[in-house]
Structure formats: structure tokens, C-alpha cells
Design a protein around this motif. Sequence first.
Motif, mmCIF file in Angstrom:
data_model
loop_
_atom_site.group_PDB
_atom_site.id
_atom_site.type_symbol
_atom_site.label_atom_id
_atom_site.label_comp_id
_atom_site.label_asym_id
_atom_site.label_seq_id
_atom_site.Cartn_x
_atom_site.Cartn_y
_atom_site.Cartn_z
ATOM 1 N N THR A 1 0.814 -1.217 0.000
ATOM 2 C CA THR A 1 0.000 0.000 0.000
ATOM 3 C C THR A 1 0.848 1.269 0.000
ATOM 4 N N SER A 2 2.161 1.142 0.043
ATOM 5 C CA SER A 2 3.023 2.341 0.065
ATOM 6 C C SER A 2 2.763 3.250 -1.128
ATOM 7 N N ILE A 3 2.241 2.693 -2.196
ATOM 8 C CA ILE A 3 1.931 3.498 -3.384
ATOM 9 C C ILE A 3 0.932 4.612 -3.059
ATOM 10 N N PHE A 4 0.076 4.404 -2.047
ATOM 11 C CA PHE A 4 -0.908 5.412 -1.676
ATOM 12 C C PHE A 4 -0.289 6.581 -0.914
ATOM 13 N N TRP A 5 0.921 6.418 -0.416
ATOM 14 C CA TRP A 5 1.630 7.501 0.271
ATOM 15 C C TRP A 5 2.552 8.254 -0.694
ATOM 16 N N MET A 6 2.750 7.729 -1.889
ATOM 17 C CA MET A 6 3.648 8.354 -2.858
ATOM 18 C C MET A 6 3.090 9.705 -3.302
ATOM 19 N N PRO A 7 3.915 10.754 -3.263
ATOM 20 C CA PRO A 7 3.421 12.060 -3.705
ATOM 21 C C PRO A 7 3.067 12.028 -5.197
ATOM 22 N N PRO A 8 1.944 12.635 -5.571
ATOM 23 C CA PRO A 8 1.530 12.589 -6.979
ATOM 24 C C PRO A 8 2.513 13.277 -7.917
ATOM 25 N N ASP A 9 3.276 14.222 -7.405
ATOM 26 C CA ASP A 9 4.227 14.938 -8.248
ATOM 27 C C ASP A 9 5.655 14.409 -8.080
ATOM 28 N N GLY A 10 5.791 13.225 -7.468
ATOM 29 C CA GLY A 10 7.116 12.636 -7.262
ATOM 30 C C GLY A 10 7.754 12.218 -8.573
ATOM 31 N N PRO A 11 9.061 12.025 -8.572
ATOM 32 C CA PRO A 11 9.754 11.638 -9.800
ATOM 33 C C PRO A 11 9.364 10.223 -10.237
ATOM 34 N N SER A 12 9.247 10.038 -11.523
ATOM 35 C CA SER A 12 8.889 8.733 -12.073
ATOM 36 C C SER A 12 10.117 7.843 -12.136
ATOM 37 N N LEU A 13 9.948 6.592 -11.766
ATOM 38 C CA LEU A 13 11.041 5.621 -11.872
ATOM 39 C C LEU A 13 11.219 5.145 -13.312
ATOM 40 N N PHE A 14 10.195 5.352 -14.090
ATOM 41 C CA PHE A 14 10.199 4.750 -15.412
ATOM 42 C C PHE A 14 10.953 5.564 -16.458
ATOM 43 N N GLY A 15 11.268 6.810 -16.136
ATOM 44 C CA GLY A 15 12.087 7.625 -17.022
ATOM 45 C C GLY A 15 11.708 7.521 -18.477
ATOM 46 N N ASP A 16 12.652 7.066 -19.270
ATOM 47 C CA ASP A 16 12.458 6.978 -20.712
ATOM 48 C C ASP A 16 11.936 5.623 -21.182
ATOM 49 N N LEU A 17 11.436 4.800 -20.281
ATOM 50 C CA LEU A 17 10.971 3.470 -20.681
ATOM 51 C C LEU A 17 9.726 3.528 -21.555
ATOM 52 N N GLN A 18 8.927 4.584 -21.425
ATOM 53 C CA GLN A 18 7.706 4.760 -22.213
ATOM 54 C C GLN A 18 6.829 3.511 -22.172
ATOM 55 N N LEU A 19 6.486 3.098 -20.955
ATOM 56 C CA LEU A 19 5.626 1.927 -20.780
ATOM 57 C C LEU A 19 4.201 2.255 -21.187
ATOM 58 N N ASP A 20 3.550 1.303 -21.830
ATOM 59 C CA ASP A 20 2.140 1.435 -22.192
ATOM 60 C C ASP A 20 1.337 0.809 -21.055
ATOM 61 N N LEU A 21 0.729 1.638 -20.217
ATOM 62 C CA LEU A 21 0.041 1.149 -19.031
ATOM 63 C C LEU A 21 -1.114 0.196 -19.347
ATOM 64 N N ARG A 22 -1.616 0.229 -20.568
ATOM 65 C CA ARG A 22 -2.691 -0.693 -20.961
ATOM 66 C C ARG A 22 -2.172 -2.128 -21.086
ATOM 67 N N ARG A 23 -0.843 -2.283 -21.173
ATOM 68 C CA ARG A 23 -0.256 -3.607 -21.379
ATOM 69 C C ARG A 23 0.594 -4.065 -20.195
ATOM 70 N N ILE A 24 0.388 -3.470 -19.029
ATOM 71 C CA ILE A 24 1.188 -3.803 -17.849
ATOM 72 C C ILE A 24 0.494 -4.870 -17.007
ATOM 73 N N LEU A 25 1.255 -5.870 -16.617
ATOM 74 C CA LEU A 25 0.791 -6.914 -15.704
ATOM 75 C C LEU A 25 1.663 -6.880 -14.452
ATOM 76 N N HIS A 26 1.082 -7.198 -13.324
ATOM 77 C CA HIS A 26 1.846 -7.337 -12.076
ATOM 78 C C HIS A 26 2.381 -8.759 -12.069
ATOM 79 N N GLY A 27 3.678 -8.915 -12.326
ATOM 80 C CA GLY A 27 4.259 -10.247 -12.470
ATOM 81 C C GLY A 27 4.456 -10.962 -11.160
ATOM 82 N N GLU A 28 5.162 -10.326 -10.248
ATOM 83 C CA GLU A 28 5.397 -10.929 -8.945
ATOM 84 C C GLU A 28 5.873 -9.852 -7.989
ATOM 85 N N GLN A 29 5.842 -10.174 -6.707
ATOM 86 C CA GLN A 29 6.343 -9.250 -5.702
ATOM 87 C C GLN A 29 6.730 -10.049 -4.472
ATOM 88 N N GLU A 30 7.881 -9.716 -3.911
ATOM 89 C CA GLU A 30 8.302 -10.355 -2.675
ATOM 90 C C GLU A 30 8.647 -9.285 -1.657
#
Length: 138
Positions: free
Chosen positions: A43-72
Motif C-alpha cells: 500500500t506504500s503506493i498510496f503515500w507516494m506524492p503525486p508529483d514525485g519523480p517517475s522511476l520509469f524515465g524513458d521506458l515509455q511503458l504502455d500502461l494498458r499492457r502492464i501486468l503485475h508479475g510478482e512481488q516479494e
Amino acid sequence: MSEGYPMTLETGKIREFARATGSSAPEYLREPAPTIPVTFLRTSIFWMPPDGPSLFGDLQLDLRRILHGEQEFVFFGPPPRAGTELTVTSRLGGVTEKEGGRGGRMRFVEIVNDFLDESGRLVARSNQTLIETGKAPS
């Protein structure tokens, strides 16, 4: 790496999360300062500031094609309790590509979140993999 943002572990939010995930464990629901369920850090994503820097930089991800693969989640001691103020820092762990079957070429994006307590001690780490499929869903 991101500059970091605060995440205050609140009793009410811990209890809401425990109930939402179907837990009836008294250590989450009845303790005055409950420990967090191990997946609560998602849930830490809900504390992230909306104007915070993006981690994705120049990756240009298409959010319509994103899947949550795994998390540990890795804890470096007992899970923290309500009342703890964490600082969350995020960084891009790596990007790899792989040829897929029906979905075409896939990109795997690893995101690492570190959770530090008030003293700066590493309390937990989350390793998350997002998958961008090669083709939009039809």
C-alpha cells in the motif's frame, strides 16, 4: 533512486488492510499497536506524492499492457508496528526483454522499494516485477 517519501503506519489502516484481506488474526485487529501484515507494504503506493519523480524515465511503458508479475517482501527483523514512521525509497532494479508467444516481445521491469525506519535502518525491501506485454489486448 527516489528521494524518499514518508509512510506512517497507522492502526486504522493496518486494521482496514487486515479485514480487506480476510484476516481475523488478533495481532492485526486487537493489539493497541498492531504489527503490519507482511503484504501491507504494497500500500506504500498510496503515500507516494503525486508529483514525485517517475522511476520509469524513458521506458515509455504502455500502461494498458502492464501486468503485475510478482512481488516479494524481505524483512530484516520483525515487521514494524503501528506508530512507526517509514521512509520509502524506490529505484529501478533492471529491465530485461524476452520473446513471448501470443503476446509478442515482453519487457520485465524490476522495481525495488526500501523501507527505512526513523533511525535510517533498513526494515524491509520489496522487489516487484512488472511485465509489459508486446501487444495490446484484443
